[in-house]
Design a protein around this motif. Structure first.
Motif, mmCIF file in Angstrom:
data_model
loop_
_atom_site.group_PDB
_atom_site.id
_atom_site.type_symbol
_atom_site.label_atom_id
_atom_site.label_comp_id
_atom_site.label_asym_id
_atom_site.label_seq_id
_atom_site.Cartn_x
_atom_site.Cartn_y
_atom_site.Cartn_z
ATOM 1 N N ILE A 22 0.833 -1.206 0.000
ATOM 2 C CA ILE A 22 0.000 0.000 0.000
ATOM 3 C C ILE A 22 0.866 1.255 0.000
ATOM 4 C CG2 ILE A 22 -1.715 1.319 1.301
ATOM 5 C CD1 ILE A 22 -2.766 -1.342 2.385
ATOM 6 N N LYS A 23 1.900 1.239 0.830
ATOM 7 C CA LYS A 23 2.781 2.405 0.906
ATOM 8 C C LYS A 23 3.438 2.676 -0.438
ATOM 9 C CE LYS A 23 6.823 4.158 3.390
ATOM 10 N NZ LYS A 23 7.854 3.845 4.428
ATOM 11 N N GLY A 24 3.895 1.632 -1.114
ATOM 12 C CA GLY A 24 4.556 1.798 -2.400
ATOM 13 C C GLY A 24 3.651 2.429 -3.446
ATOM 14 N N ILE A 25 2.394 2.013 -3.475
ATOM 15 C CA ILE A 25 1.447 2.543 -4.463
ATOM 16 C C ILE A 25 1.023 3.970 -4.123
ATOM 17 C CG2 ILE A 25 -0.890 2.327 -5.402
ATOM 18 C CD1 ILE A 25 -0.590 -0.706 -5.165
ATOM 19 N N TYR A 26 0.636 4.172 -2.865
ATOM 20 C CA TYR A 26 -0.074 5.409 -2.542
ATOM 21 C C TYR A 26 0.803 6.536 -2.009
ATOM 22 C CZ TYR A 26 -4.325 2.946 -3.647
ATOM 23 O OH TYR A 26 -5.317 2.256 -4.322
ATOM 24 N N THR A 27 2.098 6.322 -1.897
ATOM 25 C CA THR A 27 2.971 7.484 -1.699
ATOM 26 C C THR A 27 3.246 8.164 -3.038
ATOM 27 O OG1 THR A 27 4.894 6.008 -1.784
ATOM 28 C CG2 THR A 27 4.116 6.673 0.404
ATOM 29 N N GLU A 46 -2.490 9.904 12.701
ATOM 30 C CA GLU A 46 -1.179 10.561 12.695
ATOM 31 C C GLU A 46 -0.121 9.665 12.057
ATOM 32 O OE1 GLU A 46 -0.279 13.693 13.371
ATOM 33 O OE2 GLU A 46 -2.453 13.963 13.457
ATOM 34 N N ASN A 47 -0.227 8.390 12.299
ATOM 35 C CA ASN A 47 0.739 7.450 11.731
ATOM 36 C C ASN A 47 0.656 7.437 10.208
ATOM 37 O OD1 ASN A 47 2.653 5.305 11.591
ATOM 38 N ND2 ASN A 47 0.969 3.836 11.428
ATOM 39 N N ILE A 48 -0.544 7.307 9.656
ATOM 40 C CA ILE A 48 -0.646 7.259 8.198
ATOM 41 C C ILE A 48 -0.393 8.628 7.571
ATOM 42 C CG2 ILE A 48 -2.097 5.202 8.121
ATOM 43 C CD1 ILE A 48 -4.517 7.001 7.668
ATOM 44 N N ARG A 49 -0.637 9.707 8.329
ATOM 45 C CA ARG A 49 -0.302 11.035 7.815
ATOM 46 C C ARG A 49 1.214 11.167 7.639
ATOM 47 N NH1 ARG A 49 -3.118 14.022 11.042
ATOM 48 N NH2 ARG A 49 -4.793 14.578 9.592
ATOM 49 N N ASN A 50 1.965 10.582 8.551
ATOM 50 C CA ASN A 50 3.429 10.593 8.426
ATOM 51 C C ASN A 50 3.898 9.763 7.241
ATOM 52 O OD1 ASN A 50 3.812 12.219 10.691
ATOM 53 N ND2 ASN A 50 3.907 10.467 12.093
ATOM 54 N N ILE A 51 3.102 8.776 6.843
ATOM 55 C CA ILE A 51 3.468 7.902 5.728
ATOM 56 C C ILE A 51 3.112 8.532 4.386
ATOM 57 C CG2 ILE A 51 2.980 5.687 4.609
ATOM 58 C CD1 ILE A 51 2.544 4.547 7.465
ATOM 59 N N PHE A 52 1.889 9.025 4.260
ATOM 60 C CA PHE A 52 1.395 9.493 2.960
ATOM 61 C C PHE A 52 1.487 11.012 2.784
ATOM 62 C CE2 PHE A 52 -0.910 5.497 3.886
ATOM 63 C CZ PHE A 52 -0.412 4.737 2.842
ATOM 64 N N GLY A 53 1.759 11.719 3.875
ATOM 65 C CA GLY A 53 2.031 13.146 3.762
ATOM 66 C C GLY A 53 0.812 14.019 3.555
ATOM 67 N N LYS A 54 1.085 15.233 3.104
ATOM 68 C CA LYS A 54 0.034 16.223 2.892
ATOM 69 C C LYS A 54 -0.107 16.542 1.407
ATOM 70 C CE LYS A 54 0.866 18.477 7.371
ATOM 71 N NZ LYS A 54 1.227 19.753 8.031
ATOM 72 N N GLY A 55 -1.275 16.983 1.028
ATOM 73 C CA GLY A 55 -1.530 17.377 -0.356
ATOM 74 C C GLY A 55 -2.971 17.800 -0.506
ATOM 75 N N LYS A 56 -3.236 18.591 -1.524
ATOM 76 C CA LYS A 56 -4.596 19.068 -1.741
ATOM 77 C C LYS A 56 -5.571 17.918 -1.998
ATOM 78 C CE LYS A 56 -3.357 23.633 -3.542
ATOM 79 N NZ LYS A 56 -3.460 24.553 -4.705
#
Length: 301
Positions: A22-27, A46-56
């Protein structure tokens, strides 16, 4: 378009193949598809926010602290309705009732070809739920040609309806300082060691690893410790028997770690003297020097 991604696996303390997938695809996907709104759902936002980050086009939804039946039967359908989700991506099992289009990634169905390694209850439940999810979904994915062929065979699904989305090795493993990794391990009282990273269950073959290590110390002494990383998922009486028959001194050199955060896992990989991967069956294995794209027992000799 709005796409919901089931990220509940990131709420577990340990990192497994699903997380990496999942991380590989959705980052990368939110950057490649700015016209799609991605909704990542987990208890620990908070954990998944650290993984996938911020964006519009990146959004987060907090799941309740309830069991998987509540999540699949009630919570996800409610989320889909509330946020007007168009597509939802699940791993292995989707909700029984669809209220949007779905993507299901079925990583393997090894219990069909290797029933001897799985309890009957596991085979019964997974056989029913995996088949329903696979046959009902709009897009069915798997991670190897081997798994694609076996899913098509056992679930009577045309192979051209199954999309292969192969695993790969993350770039993160290339940028690890070896000295820092060795210090990390040494601080735990370990110098030279043999490493096996996997869930603990019969098909993963930890029992034979433990037996082989014991033969090694008889010949060479305690030149290398043995480190297992991975949580137990299917009980293995044989492994427990072999481990319980070790001497106190031998047990001091065998380290069983149920949960290792991803940062620590990278340290363990970098500092090891030898990494081994002797599983008896895999839907997709990534051992070095092995070209078979998904392999069965006997592939590694």
């Amino acid at each position: 378009m709005r796409l919901l991604v089931d990220c509940h696996c990131f709420d577990e303390k340990t990192t497994e193949g699903i997380n990496t997938y999942i991380k590989g695809i959705y980052t990368e996907a939110p950057k490649l598809a700015p016209n799609i709104d991605f909704y990542f759902a987990a208890r620990d936002v908070e954990n998944i926010r650290n993984i996938f980050g911020k964006g519009k086009n990146i959004h987060y939804i907090q799941l309740s602290d309830c069991n998987k039946f509540y999540r699949l039967l009630l919570e996800f359908p409610q989320i889909i309705k509330k946020y007007n989700i168009d597509w939802a991506h699940y791993q292995y099992t989707a909700p029984l009732w669809k209220n949007c289009k779905t993507i299901v990634t079925l990583h393997d169905i090894l219990f069909k070809d290797f029933p001897q390694y799985f309890p009957w209850r596991y085979r019964l439940i997974k056989g029913l739920t995996f088949k329903k999810s696979a046959t009902d979904t709009d897009i069915l994915c798997t991670v190897s040609n081997y798994s694609k062929d076996r899913i098509a065979y056992h679930f009577n699904i045309p192979s051209d309806k199954i999309v292969v989305t192969p695993n790969a090795v993350s770039e993160e493993f290339k940028h690890i300082d070896e000295e820092n990794a060795k210090k990390f391990v040494k601080d735990k009282g370990i110098n030279n060691y043999i490493l096996y990273v996997s869930r603990r269950e019969p098909r993963k073959n930890q029992t034979e690893v433990l037996k082989a290590w014991k033969r090694l110390i008889v010949k060479n002494g305690f030149s290398h410790d043995l480190v297992f990383i991975g949580r137990p998922t299917i009980p293995s009486k044989d492994f427990n028997d072999v481990y319980n028959n070790l001497t106190i001194t031998e047990k001091e050199h065998v380290h069983i770690i149920d949960n290792a955060p991803f940062y620590e896992l990278k340290m363990w990989y970098k500092a090891t003297s030898l990494f081994i991967y002797p599983a008896l069956a895999e839907g997709f294995g990534i051992p070095p020097n092995r070209s078979c794209n998904g392999w069965r027992s006997g592939c590694l000799q």
